[in-house]
Scaffold this motif. Sequence first.
Motif, short mmCIF file in Angstrom:
data_model
loop_
_atom_site.label_atom_id
_atom_site.label_comp_id
_atom_site.label_asym_id
_atom_site.label_seq_id
_atom_site.Cartn_x
_atom_site.Cartn_y
_atom_site.Cartn_z
N LEU A 1 0.83 -1.20 0.00
CA LEU A 1 0.00 0.00 0.00
C LEU A 1 0.87 1.26 0.00
CD1 LEU A 1 -2.68 -1.07 2.63
CD2 LEU A 1 -2.89 -1.07 0.15
N PRO A 2 0.50 2.26 -0.80
CA PRO A 2 1.30 3.51 -0.86
C PRO A 2 1.24 4.31 0.44
CG PRO A 2 -0.74 3.72 -2.13
CD PRO A 2 -0.63 2.28 -1.75
N VAL A 3 0.28 3.99 1.33
CA VAL A 3 0.15 4.76 2.56
C VAL A 3 1.36 4.59 3.47
CG1 VAL A 3 -1.00 2.94 3.88
CG2 VAL A 3 -1.50 5.33 4.39
N TRP A 4 2.16 3.53 3.25
CA TRP A 4 3.34 3.32 4.09
C TRP A 4 4.32 4.49 3.97
CZ3 TRP A 4 3.32 0.06 7.91
CH2 TRP A 4 2.54 -1.09 7.84
N MET B 1 -3.23 0.00 12.74
CA MET B 1 -2.55 0.14 14.03
C MET B 1 -1.59 1.32 14.03
SD MET B 1 -1.75 -3.78 15.11
CE MET B 1 -3.01 -5.04 14.93
N MET B 2 -0.89 1.53 12.91
CA MET B 2 0.02 2.66 12.83
C MET B 2 -0.76 3.98 12.98
SD MET B 2 3.13 1.44 12.35
CE MET B 2 4.12 2.72 11.57
N LEU B 3 -1.90 4.08 12.28
CA LEU B 3 -2.72 5.30 12.38
C LEU B 3 -3.30 5.44 13.78
CD1 LEU B 3 -4.56 5.11 8.94
CD2 LEU B 3 -2.74 6.70 9.59
N THR B 4 -3.72 4.31 14.35
CA THR B 4 -4.25 4.34 15.72
C THR B 4 -3.21 4.85 16.70
OG1 THR B 4 -5.76 2.51 15.25
CG2 THR B 4 -5.24 2.94 17.57
N PHE B 5 -1.98 4.38 16.57
CA PHE B 5 -0.89 4.82 17.45
C PHE B 5 -0.73 6.33 17.36
CE2 PHE B 5 3.57 5.73 18.40
CZ PHE B 5 3.72 5.09 19.61
N SER B 6 -0.73 6.86 16.13
CA SER B 6 -0.59 8.31 15.94
C SER B 6 -1.74 9.07 16.56
CB SER B 6 -0.50 8.61 14.43
OG SER B 6 -0.49 10.00 14.20
N SER C 1 -5.51 -9.86 4.97
CA SER C 1 -6.03 -8.80 5.84
C SER C 1 -4.94 -8.18 6.71
CB SER C 1 -7.13 -9.35 6.75
OG SER C 1 -8.18 -9.91 5.99
N ARG C 2 -3.78 -8.77 6.72
CA ARG C 2 -2.75 -8.36 7.68
C ARG C 2 -2.24 -6.94 7.43
NH1 ARG C 2 0.76 -14.00 7.41
NH2 ARG C 2 -0.84 -15.35 8.37
N GLU C 3 -1.98 -6.61 6.17
CA GLU C 3 -1.39 -5.30 5.89
C GLU C 3 -2.35 -4.18 6.28
OE1 GLU C 3 0.92 -2.85 2.35
OE2 GLU C 3 -0.33 -4.58 1.84
N MET C 4 -3.64 -4.33 5.96
CA MET C 4 -4.61 -3.28 6.30
C MET C 4 -4.70 -3.11 7.82
SD MET C 4 -5.81 -1.73 3.72
CE MET C 4 -7.18 -0.94 4.53
N LEU C 5 -4.69 -4.23 8.56
CA LEU C 5 -4.72 -4.14 10.02
C LEU C 5 -3.47 -3.45 10.55
CD1 LEU C 5 -6.15 -7.67 10.89
CD2 LEU C 5 -7.32 -5.47 11.11
N ALA C 6 -2.32 -3.75 9.95
CA ALA C 6 -1.07 -3.12 10.39
C ALA C 6 -1.11 -1.61 10.16
CB ALA C 6 0.12 -3.75 9.66
N VAL C 7 -1.62 -1.20 8.99
CA VAL C 7 -1.74 0.23 8.70
C VAL C 7 -2.68 0.89 9.70
CG1 VAL C 7 -2.64 1.89 7.03
CG2 VAL C 7 -1.19 0.03 6.26
#
Length: 566
Positions: free
Chosen positions: A399-402, A438-443, A430-436
Amino acid sequence: MGRQVPSESLSLSEGCEVEISYKNNGNESVWYKAILEAKPNSIFKEELSVRLLKDDFSTPLNELRHKVLIRPIPPTNVQACIDIEIGTFVDADYKDAWWAGFVVKVIDDDKFWVCFDSPPDIIQFDRNHLRPTLEWVDEKIYSWWIIGSTRNSEFLKRLAEEPMFSPGTIVELCSKRDEGEVVWVPALVYKEFKENDEYRYIVKDKPLIGRSYKSRPSKTVDLRSLRPIPPPIRVKEYRLDEYIEVYHDGIGWRQGRVVKSEGGVMGSLFQNWCTLLLEATKKQLMFKQSDLRPLRVWEDGVWKTRESSLTQGSGDKTANESDPPVTPHPGITITPLKQTEVETQRKTFPKKTLPRNQNGSGNDSTLENENSNRKRKREENLCSGSSVEETNILFEKKLPVWKILESMEVFKTIPQSPHFRPLAEIREDSREMLAVGMMLTFSCLLEQVKALQHDEARSSFISLSNSFAELEKHGFNAQVAQLRINKLLTLRGMQSRKMDELKGAKKVTAEKESVKVENERKILELQRLNEEMAKEIAQSMSCEGKILQQLDNMKLEFQATASAPW
């Protein structure tokens, strides 16, 4: 100094309930509940005796006056003035007495673990069985309660330095059996103290099955004899000759080696079972796979996975590959340990030439086994490799959002390298979307922390802390955020207590002013009475003068009458 609350004076009359604390017996911090009763078989009704609620006998009050401290029962509103958090000093209602201790763990809003120093113990209490640490001051004409509001700074300091072995923490204790076998037994840390510049710990075994916990004696050990509870690792199947640990017969976690693995129907459930060879006893026993865990070593403050003989490649040919990699006594290093994932994969999957069958084709059975081994090793690496390499195995960053995430200021200020290990149990697509997410959630959580207000509900702080704790399970470094939340909670609690202290101070001031006004009124009344008394005294003195004159006249008349001629 804590908040002050006015108190009634101590009443020593029959039927009064009081609290007493014995002097110079090592338990000055224990206040026993007692009641004053008429002294049995006494001809003097005013003689009293003291009976502790925990005893069936009483002691004459006169015999206790110089041995104990006596104070009234604190009012209900004083006992309820407490804001409990980790490290708070409290008095706990236990066995008809109030014992001084401090909170080491918050179970929920109404349940807490309280640590006692003497004797060392940790007991769970409901909130309604706790009160603030209280001190009663008696100045004869005026008395008051001092409500302690301090926290155990030494405990909090050590909690920040060594959180894994603080009082109230479940750990594993190293124990040696008669055969020289090293086993790891679950234990609870009761007390930490310093001796000869080295920290030592009082712990008590906590068996998972079979034996009573309370009846087991406590032990004093050093840090080398302890290790934290290993994090869980999900393993679908264990290989032959793989070294593992099994909790057996209530003894502790013992080392063994898989000699047979099979599936079957046991009872009504389909489960995988393993036959193990316990290295210390050389006995073969069958266990459910769910009762096993991979063999790991606590070293240099981190968990490291030890390689089995099947994954160590073709190194030292003279080594006896049937000998297990025995877990050493804590603090002792044994090599080789598992290194980076690239090294492990190189050792695990060396290039091989597949044998040919009689028809000249590759051996399909061998190829199938090789692929199975590769799959098994890949799943193991999800739980033991470095975070960057694990992420690459769990999913590819497509995903380009990284790129946007990596350019965000928050991840430059607080760099993150999450491993996302729990995502191994989620569908791969589904793993990559969940990881993204979590990154946004952390922020977003970091921004929420910055936006917290001083009058925010306590539940908001707890919710944020729990959210960061969930992200920490995925490898996020939330220590800075958690420390800030704890600091804000502490400041909020201090502010709340200061507001209570201000209300208490205003109340005391108003009461003292009221006493002053009453005293001034009494002084004026006394002055008026004195003036009236002075008038009465003057009248009385005037009356005395008249009576004296009359006496003198009567004396003269008596003499004249007596000396008159016949």
